[in-house]
Design a protein around this motif. Sequence first.
Motif: not given
Length: 278
Positions: A88-93, A109-113, A121-126, A148-150
């Motif tokens: 995955h690629h980290v987009e933002e923390v 953590l927002a990552v693109t998978v 797909v954007l996957f956000i762990a919170t 963050l999603d937007a």
Amino acid sequence: MRLRIVTLNVWNRQGDPRRAGLINRELCKLAPDLVSFQEVVQSPERSQLDELIHDTGLHGTHQAGILRSAPPYADRFGGNAVATRWPHHVEEVLDLRMSDANDIPWCSLAVTVPLPGAGDVLFIATTTSWRLSAEAARERQAVALTDLDARHRRTLPTIIAGDFNATPDAASIRYLRGLQSLGGRSVRYHDAWEIAGEGQGHTWSVDNPNAKAEIGAIVRQPHHRRRVDYVFVGSWDAHPKAICEVAAASLAFDRPVDGIWLSDHFGVVVDVEIRAIS
């Protein structure tokens, strides 16, 4: 494409020291594609994330690997982490600490998978504020998560998973479910348990011996049970050219293994069918 998503608050390093290895064993059985972990302790001496995903084939990122400095209390209560079947690629923390909720070391953590043959797909762990009285902070944190999603969403529906410390009737969760606005803002995500789960889906409960003492100290009511851990998927409104259908939702890590309860939370496992449409 079928995806399996798991979320689990791993309860940092409290309790029996064998828990991480047993969580790993159960995770290998579940074979998830996307995992949101909360309260994962990371230090130069020991990587709890590595222990959790050992031999699973998952690629992991802990917030400590991205942040320049550790938030207060992170050494004790850990931070958030993601693990994904594909790199995955980290987009933002995103640091969700606020003036009235500054004791949360857990960053989102927002990552693109990249999903083979399906797209990104954007996957956000919170995790949001834990105090029972902190719903006002959780409301603002929920809005920040949707922002963050937007900022990073893709064509495929966004998936958000984690410990929201709020029940389905709370304003923060109602906002995410599209049932009410907050500050003149409104969104719509599907609550996977609402669609495909059976029963109440309580994830923080006096039925769990690891949680019972903490509930006794914080809630101080004898029969407390709550659903506070969620998997949300983006809706048509934000993703008109894709579909994410929830096929199944169930509890995980909700029984003792070798006589050991694995966390103070039960986890959630969700299966979805996700695809772009023309």
